[in-house]
Design an enzyme around this catalytic site. Structure first.
Site, PDB file in Angstrom:
ATOM      1  N   HIS A 258     -53.169 -12.485  26.833  1.00  0.00           N
ATOM      2  CA  HIS A 258     -53.077 -12.674  25.380  1.00  0.00           C
ATOM      3  C   HIS A 258     -53.070 -14.172  25.079  1.00  0.00           C
ATOM      4  O   HIS A 258     -52.182 -14.901  25.536  1.00  0.00           O
ATOM      5  CB  HIS A 258     -51.795 -11.997  24.880  1.00  0.00           C
ATOM      6  CG  HIS A 258     -51.592 -12.065  23.410  1.00  0.00           C
ATOM      7  ND1 HIS A 258     -52.103 -11.121  22.530  1.00  0.00           N
ATOM      8  CD2 HIS A 258     -50.924 -12.954  22.637  1.00  0.00           C
ATOM      9  CE1 HIS A 258     -51.746 -11.428  21.297  1.00  0.00           C
ATOM     10  NE2 HIS A 258     -51.038 -12.550  21.326  1.00  0.00           N
TER      11      HIS A 258
ATOM     12  N   ASP B 131     -52.979 -17.155  22.274  1.00  0.00           N
ATOM     13  CA  ASP B 131     -52.562 -17.415  20.903  1.00  0.00           C
ATOM     14  C   ASP B 131     -53.194 -18.683  20.348  1.00  0.00           C
ATOM     15  O   ASP B 131     -52.797 -19.790  20.718  1.00  0.00           O
ATOM     16  CB  ASP B 131     -51.031 -17.532  20.859  1.00  0.00           C
ATOM     17  CG  ASP B 131     -50.363 -16.193  21.082  1.00  0.00           C
ATOM     18  OD1 ASP B 131     -50.620 -15.268  20.296  1.00  0.00           O
ATOM     19  OD2 ASP B 131     -49.585 -16.076  22.055  1.00  0.00           O
TER      20      ASP B 131
ATOM     21  N   MET C 290     -54.549 -16.905  14.946  1.00  0.00           N
ATOM     22  CA  MET C 290     -53.638 -17.181  13.831  1.00  0.00           C
ATOM     23  C   MET C 290     -54.215 -18.382  13.105  1.00  0.00           C
ATOM     24  O   MET C 290     -53.680 -19.502  13.172  1.00  0.00           O
ATOM     25  CB  MET C 290     -52.221 -17.465  14.373  1.00  0.00           C
ATOM     26  CG  MET C 290     -51.530 -16.198  14.838  1.00  0.00           C
ATOM     27  SD  MET C 290     -50.070 -16.546  15.832  1.00  0.00           S
ATOM     28  CE  MET C 290     -50.819 -16.678  17.437  1.00  0.00           C
TER      29      MET C 290
ATOM     30  N   MET D 204     -47.156  -7.397  14.297  1.00  0.00           N
ATOM     31  CA  MET D 204     -46.339  -8.534  14.715  1.00  0.00           C
ATOM     32  C   MET D 204     -44.858  -8.147  14.685  1.00  0.00           C
ATOM     33  O   MET D 204     -44.363  -7.627  13.682  1.00  0.00           O
ATOM     34  CB  MET D 204     -46.563  -9.733  13.785  1.00  0.00           C
ATOM     35  CG  MET D 204     -47.956 -10.366  13.849  1.00  0.00           C
ATOM     36  SD  MET D 204     -48.426 -10.954  15.486  1.00  0.00           S
ATOM     37  CE  MET D 204     -47.182 -12.215  15.791  1.00  0.00           C
TER      38      MET D 204
ATOM     39  N   ASP E  17     -46.588  -7.479  19.150  1.00  0.00           N
ATOM     40  CA  ASP E  17     -46.620  -8.876  19.585  1.00  0.00           C
ATOM     41  C   ASP E  17     -45.449  -9.653  19.003  1.00  0.00           C
ATOM     42  O   ASP E  17     -45.342  -9.823  17.788  1.00  0.00           O
ATOM     43  CB  ASP E  17     -47.945  -9.509  19.146  1.00  0.00           C
ATOM     44  CG  ASP E  17     -48.067 -10.954  19.585  1.00  0.00           C
ATOM     45  OD1 ASP E  17     -47.271 -11.392  20.451  1.00  0.00           O
ATOM     46  OD2 ASP E  17     -48.968 -11.653  19.070  1.00  0.00           O
TER      47      ASP E  17
ATOM     48  N   SER F 160     -48.494 -13.522  27.208  1.00  0.00           N
ATOM     49  CA  SER F 160     -48.933 -14.611  26.333  1.00  0.00           C
ATOM     50  C   SER F 160     -48.475 -15.926  26.965  1.00  0.00           C
ATOM     51  O   SER F 160     -47.388 -16.002  27.535  1.00  0.00           O
ATOM     52  CB  SER F 160     -48.299 -14.434  24.946  1.00  0.00           C
ATOM     53  OG  SER F 160     -48.054 -15.688  24.351  1.00  0.00           O
TER      54      SER F 160
ATOM     55  N   MET G 181     -53.694 -21.139  17.282  1.00  0.00           N
ATOM     56  CA  MET G 181     -53.047 -21.516  16.009  1.00  0.00           C
ATOM     57  C   MET G 181     -53.685 -22.784  15.465  1.00  0.00           C
ATOM     58  O   MET G 181     -53.980 -23.703  16.234  1.00  0.00           O
ATOM     59  CB  MET G 181     -51.558 -21.785  16.237  1.00  0.00           C
ATOM     60  CG  MET G 181     -50.834 -20.632  16.906  1.00  0.00           C
ATOM     61  SD  MET G 181     -49.094 -21.016  17.049  1.00  0.00           S
ATOM     62  CE  MET G 181     -48.550 -19.640  18.044  1.00  0.00           C
TER      63      MET G 181
ATOM     64  N   HIS H 188     -55.803 -13.903  20.016  1.00  0.00           N
ATOM     65  CA  HIS H 188     -55.065 -13.699  18.769  1.00  0.00           C
ATOM     66  C   HIS H 188     -55.277 -14.914  17.874  1.00  0.00           C
ATOM     67  O   HIS H 188     -54.687 -15.965  18.105  1.00  0.00           O
ATOM     68  CB  HIS H 188     -53.578 -13.507  19.121  1.00  0.00           C
ATOM     69  CG  HIS H 188     -52.700 -13.272  17.941  1.00  0.00           C
ATOM     70  ND1 HIS H 188     -51.322 -13.267  18.031  1.00  0.00           N
ATOM     71  CD2 HIS H 188     -52.986 -13.026  16.640  1.00  0.00           C
ATOM     72  CE1 HIS H 188     -50.805 -13.032  16.830  1.00  0.00           C
ATOM     73  NE2 HIS H 188     -51.791 -12.893  15.970  1.00  0.00           N
TER      74      HIS H 188
HETATM   75  C1  DX5 Z   1     -46.316 -15.505  18.074  1.00  0.00           C
HETATM   76  C2  DX5 Z   1     -47.403 -15.182  19.090  1.00  0.00           C
HETATM   77  C3  DX5 Z   1     -46.918 -14.305  20.194  1.00  0.00           C
HETATM   78  C4  DX5 Z   1     -45.817 -14.945  20.991  1.00  0.00           C
HETATM   79  C5  DX5 Z   1     -45.272 -14.024  22.019  1.00  0.00           C
HETATM   80  O1  DX5 Z   1     -46.844 -16.218  17.039  1.00  0.00           O
HETATM   81  O2  DX5 Z   1     -48.459 -14.501  18.470  1.00  0.00           O
HETATM   82  O3  DX5 Z   1     -47.981 -13.883  21.002  1.00  0.00           O
HETATM   83  O4  DX5 Z   1     -46.232 -16.103  21.629  1.00  0.00           O
HETATM   84  O5  DX5 Z   1     -44.206 -14.689  22.627  1.00  0.00           O
HETATM   85  P1  DX5 Z   1     -42.783 -14.024  22.793  1.00  0.00           P
HETATM   86  O6  DX5 Z   1     -42.995 -12.796  23.648  1.00  0.00           O
HETATM   87  O7  DX5 Z   1     -41.991 -15.072  23.429  1.00  0.00           O
HETATM   88  O8  DX5 Z   1     -42.300 -13.633  21.421  1.00  0.00           O
HETATM   89 ZN    ZN Z   2     -49.893 -13.418  19.784  1.00  0.00          ZN
END
Ligand code: DX5
Ligand code: ZN
Length: 226
Positions: free
Chosen positions: A34, A36, A69, A138, A176, A9, A38, A67
Site C-alpha cells: 500500500h 500513500d 490522497m 478510512m 485503512d 503501508s 500525498m 492510495h
Molecule cells: C493515512 C494513510 C494510511 C496510513 C496507515 O493517511 O492512508 O495508509 O499510513 O498507517 P497506520 O496503519 O499507521 O494507521
Molecule cells: Zn493509505
C-alpha cells in the site's frame, strides 16, 4: 470466507532502506503493498509520487495498491498507471466526477478504487459501487500514519458490506488507518476484505515479518470461527 489480505503501508518504514522494507513484508507474506501518495493540498503533508512507485515496481511483483490522497486525481492517474500501480485509489472528496475518474483508471488498465474519509457518508459513492473494484474505508482522517482507529468507521464497513452483498457486487472493502493486531479481528468481523497496516508492521517493537505474523494469527482466529 475468502482469505483476508494484508497490505503494509510504508509511511512509517525507514525509507532510506526501502528495498529492505519491501523484501521484509514480501517475505512476511504481504498480499499487496500500500503506497500513500500525498500532495500537500488534499492533505497537509507531501509524501512521495510516481518516481517512488516506479522504484517499488522494480523491486517486487506484489500488487501495488496506490492510495492517492491528492487533489484533482484525474490529472495524475495516467502517470500512476504508467508507474506500475495495480490498484489506483482516488478519494471521492477530491473528484468532481468520480464515475469518470474510475472509468478512466480502468480504461488505463489498473483496478479502480474509491476512498471515503471518516466524515464522508457512503451515500456519496452509492452510484459508483459497481464501477469500483475496491472501496477504501478510512479508519482515520487521511494524512498521517500511526493514528488510532476511529471506532465509528467499523459500522460503516459493516453497512457497506451488506450493501455490496445485497447488490451481488464483488467489490472489495479495504480498511485503512489504525489497524493493529488488537482490532484486526473487529475489522474482519465488520466485513473488510483487505487490511492496511502501517505502524503496526513498521515500528521499533519487532521486525515487520513478526508483526505481520501477529496480524495474520488474529485474522486466522476469526476465519476459523466463521
Ligand atoms: C493515512 C494513510 C494510511 C496510513 C496507515 O493517511 O492512508 O495508509 O499510513 O498507517 P497506520 O496503519 O499507521 O494507521
Ligand atoms: Zn493509505
Amino acid at each position: 470466507m475468502p482469505a483476508i489480505k494484508i497490505a503494509p503501508s510504508f509511511l512509517t518504514a525507514d525509507l532510506a532502506h526501502l528495498g529492505d522494507a519491501v523484501r521484509a513484508v514480501e517475505d512476511g507474506g504481504a498480499d499487496y503493498l500500500h503506497l500513500d501518495v500525498m500532495d500537500g493540498r488534499f492533505v497537509p503533508p507531501i509524501s512521495f509520487g510516481e518516481i517512488v512507485i516506479e522504484t517499488v515496481r522494480r523491486l517486487t511483483r506484489l500488487p501495488l495498491d496506490v492510495h492517492l490522497m491528492i487533489a484533482e486525481p484525474e490529472r495524475h492517474v495516467e502517470a500512476f498507471a504508467r508507474a506500475g500501480g495495480d490498484i489506483i485509489n482516488v478519494h471521492v472528496e477530491a473528484c468532481e466526477r468520480v464515475d469518470d475518474v474510475l472509468a478512466r483508471i480502468r480504461a488505463l488498465g489498473p483496478r479502480a478504487g474509491v476512498c471515503v474519509s471518516p466524515p464522508t457518508p457512503l451515500s456519496t459513492i452509492d452510484h459508483v459501487l459497481d464501477q469500483a473494484d475496491q472501496v477504501i474505508v478510512m479508519g482515520v482522517n487521511p494524512g498521517w500514519g500511526g493514528q488510532q482507529l476511529i471506532p465509528e468507521t467499523l459500522p460503516k464497513v459493516r453497512e457497506l458490506r451488506a450493501l455490496l452483498e445485497e447488490r451481488g457486487l464483488a467489490t472489495e472493502i479495504e480498511i485503512d488507518g489504525g489497524v493493529k493486531a488488537a482490532n484486526a479481528a473487529d475489522c474482519v468481523r465488520a466485513g473488510a476484505h483487505v487490511l492496511v497496516a502501517g505502524s503496526s508492521v513498521f515500528n521499533d517493537q519487532a521486525p515487520p515479518a513478526e508483526n505481520l505474523r501477529a496480524l495474520r494469527e488474529t485474522i486466522a482466529s476469526v476465519e476459523a470461527s466463521a
